[in-house]
Design an enzyme around this catalytic site. Structure first.
Site, PDB file in Angstrom:
ATOM      1  N   PRO A 302       0.844  -1.204   0.000  1.00 50.62           N
ATOM      2  CG  PRO A 302      -0.199  -1.207   2.081  1.00 50.62           C
ATOM      3  CD  PRO A 302       0.717  -1.992   1.221  1.00 50.62           C
ATOM      4  CG  ASP A 478       5.059  -1.497   2.028  1.00 46.14           C
ATOM      5  OD1 ASP A 478       3.896  -1.381   2.474  1.00 46.14           O
ATOM      6  OD2 ASP A 478       5.574  -2.580   1.719  1.00 46.14           O
ATOM      7  CG  HIS A 479       0.685   3.378   5.432  1.00 45.89           C
ATOM      8  ND1 HIS A 479       1.118   3.306   6.731  1.00 45.89           N
ATOM      9  CD2 HIS A 479      -0.147   4.445   5.382  1.00 45.89           C
ATOM     10  CE1 HIS A 479       0.553   4.260   7.451  1.00 45.89           C
ATOM     11  NE2 HIS A 479      -0.219   4.974   6.655  1.00 45.89           N
ATOM     12  NE  ARG A 480       3.257  -4.477   2.633  1.00 47.38           N
ATOM     13  CZ  ARG A 480       3.744  -5.404   1.816  1.00 47.38           C
ATOM     14  NH1 ARG A 480       3.174  -6.595   1.742  1.00 47.38           N
ATOM     15  NH2 ARG A 480       4.798  -5.161   1.069  1.00 47.38           N
TER      16      ARG A 480
END
Lengths: 507, 372
Positions: A302, A478-480
């Site tokens: 994401p 990467d929002h993870r």
């Protein structure tokens, strides 16, 4: 003297071409059987090819970066470089030789190095070769029918079963001597009027496309093989307007090309199927890899993109100073050097931006080193080679590494190893004259920085509007792995170094 | 996942460092000569594989499925078999074929496309290679049930009894055929050994996409024992296979063996594993190499000296040359041979077709060979 040529093999079931990535031998080198000669890149893999011969390299027939058709020779090897008397082909060892004879079947033919046999598949496919699902693909040579015997001694020649349709329509050939054929319910190559009258109109009326009397009202006067019809369709040529020159009044590819005019002629020979209004380009090689990598990244990680506009005036001044510095002599110095340094320093403060998401282990892997990827537009397409352990480099070392990286990429010599194991990437979109973008993360990494064009803009300094060298940074992460706060910290750290390179000393 | 540490239930007799270890249920008793023989098998099979891979890269084979890394799983199980045990392989069992006396050139002939294998499955007790994933497990169970009905099961020992051995991979365990084979074998107590080489990768699919539990544990759900053995340990693989075969032959039913190993190379020469797995994983498995551990054991215990290894190296080179020359000399098949092995007994329609085809070929002025 015995010179052997090694032809580019199909190393992956149905490949039609390969690109030379690097040669491991030079003219004059002695090579042994199975010694690695060359690395090629195909649509499937980068592959090292071992030598089938022992001897001396006489000639390299393809240069690095060349795309070679499967079956084309790439190297010539002199297998008796000392002019020794001809050595017979490696003799089979005596005891297992008997076993070898059990293998295979009757009819001896061929050998290690067969001549190109007449093709059985294909015919006139646009652009010559056609990729096939498995096997070696059709040959590019024109298929030749083997001549039939004039008389059948055996009398066993099978007679094709009579085709009911041709029975109904039987009779002597048309006066033009063209053998009629039926295709999709339409009979080609013969006048039909006689047929209809002979059968008193009882037979199923078949529409016929004749070869005579050009322009006769109500009759289409076109004879062309399906591939030629396809070519005409692709090129937007009306076959009725084409003057046929082929046997029996058929329209050939050349006729279609001539009718399409000079502009289209060049298209006809290329491995792209195109029309005047659209062009179709096969997706393969680097383009295919890029597409897969970008899709994989965009739909698993994401993405969040943040922007920061900074005053790069001091960076520009600093670059000018660096250019004059003795340690930087002969090197091309650009603001990218400062950005590269800034990213390495910011990654130390924010390791989450220099990390990998390990889905299988359900772990985040923080890297204590920076393999700094630099997105490069190369003749082969977009490549992202990286500078290994960039975080441990001094300013001159980093400058040398950037120079080498871009030179290697420009020459098309970037190896798979250069592109492996990157940890974070910079994409220098500024060189294309644009301000910013929302870059897609290189798979396996957690962040990518887009570095926009630096241009003079009005800027507020101490309450006054003054012209400054302004640049926009965009960081996708990467929002993870990286949260908004973490990503912002990273971006601000990079921005601080660009605003004032001296910050690099204290960050 | 693929880097999972050895779990306690892994049967191991020879560690990656080449140390012998005890196991409560399994042991081997090999003479020095037999140990050297196993090493020779491993080394020669790896060499055959390397030469075939090179020949593919030189355009002489259409494709090749490398066994690199799986030598011990194949040699250990292959050498544990008796004369009546019948193998149903996939397309990668070059090491088992070696143990069953199949000429390696027969294997190359298949991948060169000159024949369909060409060895006699009855003579070697080694079925033709099966490309369809897992289909051979059903054939093996059928064969095993045939052995039952022929009275080849009981206490007569390996000379009088026999079992079927089905080879397959971790990916095949997800196939319906394989699960059906398990059920039939279990219900009928068929004398069959299911030998699964878990090489961690089904082409590009990692093991964790095949199963939530260790594969060998699945066997208990079907009603027969499962065991995980270090597939890179030729001694343990031998011992475990020998025990499973003995169990099958005496009529106690099937066993599932999960040989825990690693595919060091590509799935086939058409595959590029660097696209889906990381180099660190390969490096970790290199330390568990099946050949190196036996080599260090032989050297450290003085069971083989430098001269012996050098002689083997020379034998290996000669074998590679023989393979290369034999491959290049393979004749292309005559079109007429397609009629030769379709039916056991000739019959009229086939004879007619053969006659017509011969006449068709004779209708040309030249043979296809001359024409080219």
């Amino acid at each position: 003297m015995a010179r052997r040529q090694f032809k580019l093999p199909d190393v992956g079931e149905g490949l039609t071409e390969g690109e030379i990535l690097q040669w491991f031998v030079q003219v004059g080198d002695r090579v042994t059987t199975n010694q690695t000669l060359v690395e090629i890149e195909t649509a499937k893999a980068a592959v090292e090819l071992p030598s089938p011969y022992e001897g001396e390299v006489v000639e390299l027939l393809a240069a690095v970066g060349d795309v070679i058709d499967v079956g084309a020779p790439i190297i010539t090897i002199e297998t008796e470089p000392d002019g020794a008397p001809s050595v017979p082909a490696p003799a089979a060892p005596s005891e297992p030789g008997a076993q070898a004879a059990q293998v295979g079947v009757a009819a001896a033919m061929g050998g290690a190095d067969p001549e190109i046999a007449a093709g059985l598949i294909g015919g006139e496919a646009p652009g010559g070769r056609t990729a096939v699902l498995v096997g070696y693909g059709p040959r590019t040579t024109t298929a030749k029918r083997r001549p039939r015997r004039a008389v059948h001694e055996s009398g066993h020649r099978p007679t094709p079963a009579p085709d009911p349709a041709s029975e109904v329509l039987g009779g002597p050939l048309g006066t033009e001597g063209v053998k009629p054929t039926r295709y999709a319910g339409v009979e080609f190559g013969r006048l039909i009027e006689a047929r209809e009258s002979a059968h008193g109109g009882e037979s199923v009326p078949a529409r016929t496309i004749g070869v005579d009397e050009q322009g006769d009202a109500g009759r289409v006067t076109v004879l062309a093989k399906p591939p030629v019809r396809k070519l005409a369709k692709d090129m937007g040529v009306d076959l009725r307007s084409v003057t046929p020159t082929g046997p029996g009044g058929t329209i050939t590819r050349a006729d279609v090309a001539a009718a399409a005019g000079p502009a289209a002629v060049s298209l006809a020979g290329e491995s792209r199927s195109s029309t005047a209004r659209e062009e179709r380009i096969a997706v393969k090689g680097v383009r295919k890899m890029t597409a897969q990598a970008m899709v994989a990244s965009a739909f698993t990680a994401p993405h969040v993109t943040e922007f920061l506009t900074v005053d790069a005036t001091r960076t520009m001044d600093f670059v000018e100073q660096l250019k004059r510095h003795p340690s930087m002599q002969g090197l091309k110095i650009s603001p990218l050097l400062v950005v590269a340094k800034a990213v390495c320093l910011a990654a130390r403060n924010t390791p989450e931006a220099n990390a990998t998401w390990d889905e299988a282990a359900q772990e985040i892997v923080l890297k204590r080193y920076v393999n700094l990827g630099i997105a490069a537009a190369t003749p082969r397409g977009l490549l992202v080679p990286n500078i290994k352990d960039a975080d441990s480099m001094s300013w001159p070392e980093m400058a040398v590494a950037l120079n080498q990286l871009s030179a290697t990429a420009r020459e098309g010599r970037t190896s798979p190893a250069d592109m492996a194991a990157g940890t974070i990437t910079i994409t220098n979109v500024g060189v294309f004259g644009v301000d910013s973008g929302t870059p897609i993360i290189n798979p396996g990494e957690s962040a990518i920085l887009a570095f926009g064009a630096i241009r003079p803009m009005p800027w507020v300094v101490d309450g006054q509007i003054v012209p400054r060298q302004i640049c926009t940074l965009a960081l996708s992460f990467d929002h993870r792995i990286v949260d908004g706060a973490t990503g912002s910290r990273f971006l601000v750290d990079v921005g601080r170094v660009i605003e004032d390179p001296i910050t690099a000393l204290i960050l | 996942m693929a880097l999972a540490p050895e779990e306690p239930e892994l049967v191991q007799l020879l560690t990656p460092e080449g140390e012998l270890v005890e196991h409560p249920d399994y042991r081997v008793d090999f003479s020095d000569e037999e140990l050297r023989g196993l090493y020779r098998d491993l080394a020669l099979v790896r060499r055959i594989d390397a030469e075939a891979t090179a020949l593919q890269r030189q355009g002489e084979l259409g494709i090749w499925a490398s066994l690199l890394g799986q030598e011990a799983a194949q040699i250990g199980s292959g050498r544990a078999m008796g004369p009546n045990d019948h193998v149903f392989p996939t397309y990668r069992e070059h090491g088992v074929a070696w143990c069953r006396g199949v000429d390696p050139l027969n294997l190359l002939g298949l991948f060169r496309g000159v024949d369909m294998g060409g060895w006699d499955p009855e003579e070697h007790h080694f079925h033709l290679y099966t490309i369809v994933i897992g289909a051979q497990t059903l054939h093996a169970v059928g064969y095993a049930m045939g052995l039952q009905r022929d009275g080849m099961v009981g206490d007569g020992g390996p000379e009088l009894t026999g079992a079927a051995v089905a080879y397959f991979g971790d990916g095949a365990t997800s196939q319906g055929d394989v699960n059906e084979a398990f059920i039939w074998a279990s219900v009928f107590q068929a004398p069959v050994v299911f030998f699964c080489q878990n090489n961690q990768w089904a082409i590009s699919e990692p093991l964790e996409r095949q199963t939530r539990i260790p594969l060998y544990q699945r066997a208990s759900g079907f009603g027969f024992p499962g065991v995980r053995v270090d597939g890179n340990d030729v001694l343990a693989t031998y011992a475990v296979t020998q025990a499973a075969l003995a169990r099958a032959r005496e009529g106690s039913g099937p066993t599932f063996i999960e040989a825990y190993t690693y595919r060091m190379g590509a799935h086939t020469t058409s595959d590029d594993p660097t696209r889906y797995r990381i180099a660190a994983e390969v490096e970790a498995w290199k330390l568990k190499d099946p050949i190196e551990r036996l080599r260090s054991f032989l050297i450290r215990t003085g069971k083989a000296d430098q001269d012996w290894f050098e002689a083997l190296e020379e034998e290996s080179n000669q074998l590679a040359k023989h393979i290369r020359a034999g491959c290049l000399d393979m004749p292309d098949p005559s079109p007429m041979t397609m009629f030769d092995h379709v039916y056991v007994d000739p019959h009229k329609p086939l004879a007619n077709q053969r006659e017509q085809f011969a006449a068709y070929l004779a209708s040309f002025e030249s043979t296809s060979e001359e024409h080219s």
